[in-house]
Design a protein around this motif. Sequence first.
Motif, PDB file in Angstrom:
ATOM      1  N   ALA A   1       7.133 -59.494 -28.049  1.00 22.08           N
ATOM      2  CA  ALA A   1       6.420 -58.447 -28.782  1.00 22.08           C
ATOM      3  C   ALA A   1       7.009 -58.291 -30.175  1.00 22.08           C
ATOM      4  O   ALA A   1       8.192 -58.563 -30.404  1.00 22.08           O
ATOM      5  CB  ALA A   1       6.498 -57.132 -28.025  1.00 22.08           C
ATOM      6  N   HIS A   2       6.184 -57.830 -31.107  1.00 20.38           N
ATOM      7  CA  HIS A   2       6.675 -57.579 -32.460  1.00 20.38           C
ATOM      8  C   HIS A   2       6.746 -56.088 -32.774  1.00 20.38           C
ATOM      9  O   HIS A   2       7.202 -55.695 -33.832  1.00 20.38           O
ATOM     10  CB  HIS A   2       5.778 -58.268 -33.493  1.00 20.38           C
ATOM     11  CG  HIS A   2       4.497 -57.548 -33.769  1.00 20.38           C
ATOM     12  ND1 HIS A   2       3.486 -57.449 -32.843  1.00 20.38           N
ATOM     13  CD2 HIS A   2       4.082 -56.854 -34.861  1.00 20.38           C
ATOM     14  CE1 HIS A   2       2.488 -56.751 -33.363  1.00 20.38           C
ATOM     15  NE2 HIS A   2       2.823 -56.374 -34.574  1.00 20.38           N
ATOM     16  N   ARG A   3       6.297 -55.261 -31.793  1.00 17.89           N
ATOM     17  CA  ARG A   3       6.248 -53.831 -32.042  1.00 17.89           C
ATOM     18  C   ARG A   3       6.532 -53.047 -30.765  1.00 17.89           C
ATOM     19  O   ARG A   3       6.256 -53.512 -29.661  1.00 17.89           O
ATOM     20  CB  ARG A   3       4.849 -53.457 -32.558  1.00 17.89           C
ATOM     21  CG  ARG A   3       4.805 -52.082 -33.206  1.00 17.89           C
ATOM     22  CD  ARG A   3       3.394 -51.587 -33.414  1.00 17.89           C
ATOM     23  NE  ARG A   3       2.464 -52.400 -34.142  1.00 17.89           N
ATOM     24  CZ  ARG A   3       2.359 -52.488 -35.469  1.00 17.89           C
ATOM     25  NH1 ARG A   3       3.221 -51.836 -36.230  1.00 17.89           N
ATOM     26  NH2 ARG A   3       1.422 -53.230 -36.018  1.00 17.89           N
ATOM     27  N   LEU A   4       7.073 -51.841 -30.939  1.00 17.75           N
ATOM     28  CA  LEU A   4       7.227 -50.877 -29.867  1.00 17.75           C
ATOM     29  C   LEU A   4       6.339 -49.679 -30.153  1.00 17.75           C
ATOM     30  O   LEU A   4       6.253 -49.220 -31.298  1.00 17.75           O
ATOM     31  CB  LEU A   4       8.686 -50.403 -29.757  1.00 17.75           C
ATOM     32  CG  LEU A   4       9.693 -51.386 -29.164  1.00 17.75           C
ATOM     33  CD1 LEU A   4      11.110 -50.905 -29.432  1.00 17.75           C
ATOM     34  CD2 LEU A   4       9.466 -51.538 -27.661  1.00 17.75           C
ATOM     35  N   SER A   5       5.676 -49.159 -29.121  1.00 14.17           N
ATOM     36  CA  SER A   5       4.894 -47.933 -29.234  1.00 14.17           C
ATOM     37  C   SER A   5       5.454 -46.970 -28.198  1.00 14.17           C
ATOM     38  O   SER A   5       5.281 -47.175 -26.992  1.00 14.17           O
ATOM     39  CB  SER A   5       3.408 -48.211 -28.987  1.00 14.17           C
ATOM     40  OG  SER A   5       2.639 -47.051 -29.193  1.00 14.17           O
ATOM     41  N   LEU A   6       6.148 -45.917 -28.674  1.00  9.95           N
ATOM     42  CA  LEU A   6       7.006 -45.130 -27.789  1.00  9.95           C
ATOM     43  C   LEU A   6       6.683 -43.635 -27.833  1.00  9.95           C
ATOM     44  O   LEU A   6       6.294 -43.095 -28.877  1.00  9.95           O
ATOM     45  CB  LEU A   6       8.475 -45.328 -28.194  1.00  9.95           C
ATOM     46  CG  LEU A   6       8.986 -46.770 -28.149  1.00  9.95           C
ATOM     47  CD1 LEU A   6      10.405 -46.836 -28.701  1.00  9.95           C
ATOM     48  CD2 LEU A   6       8.916 -47.346 -26.745  1.00  9.95           C
TER      49      LEU A   6
END
Length: 227
Positions: A165-170
């Motif tokens: 993954a290139h992103r975290l959505s937290l």
Amino acid sequence: MSFLTIGHRGVMGVEPENTLRSFVRAEREGLDVIELDLHLSKDGALVVMHDAEVDRTTDGSGPIAEHTLAELRELDAGRGERIPVFEEVLDAVGAPLQAEIKDVAAARALAEVMRSRDLTGRIEVISFHDEALAAIRALLPGVRTALVASRYGAEVVERARAVGAHRLSLNIRRLTLELVERAHTAQLTVLGWTVNTHDHLRLARGLGLDGVVTDQPEIRRAVRFTA
């Protein structure tokens, strides 16, 4: 990179979630990206809905997987809206999309659509499930992906890296500056959800986030005052 505002299921704070009406409104309000959720119907259609069951958001009942697309089309998804399929959303709006998948089967179906319509530049695939992200990456090596998490610790950075993954959505309520900095050091961008108030938007800015997921179009307008 500019600070992103992502419309959660369109703009579900003011329109019926995951409907064409909600997506069109999100684009009109200027949200940078539109997020939606995908499930497979009984006959394999990529249906846009968050829950695995239709009960909460329609006048029907039961699991999506036990309904054909024709049966799902008969349901009212709010204000007379019908449950859309993914391809309809692609045609209804021109904005970039985040498509959330729940399992490997949905990953396969989504990869097929993305490949046939050359969508790797427009669609970011997101999921709470590591195996679903690994599956879509294997099927579409160039796809951009983001790992979503609600309850997490520092290990979420390593999880994201492990599945490419290139992103975290937290969940913003658990985010710390230390974790954001750790993610940025690992070359991951970080989104916070769900940001529906000015206080949470100021928190997102203070944490150095790269963007927010919101139900409310007013958050898009407020971003310029919190730079």
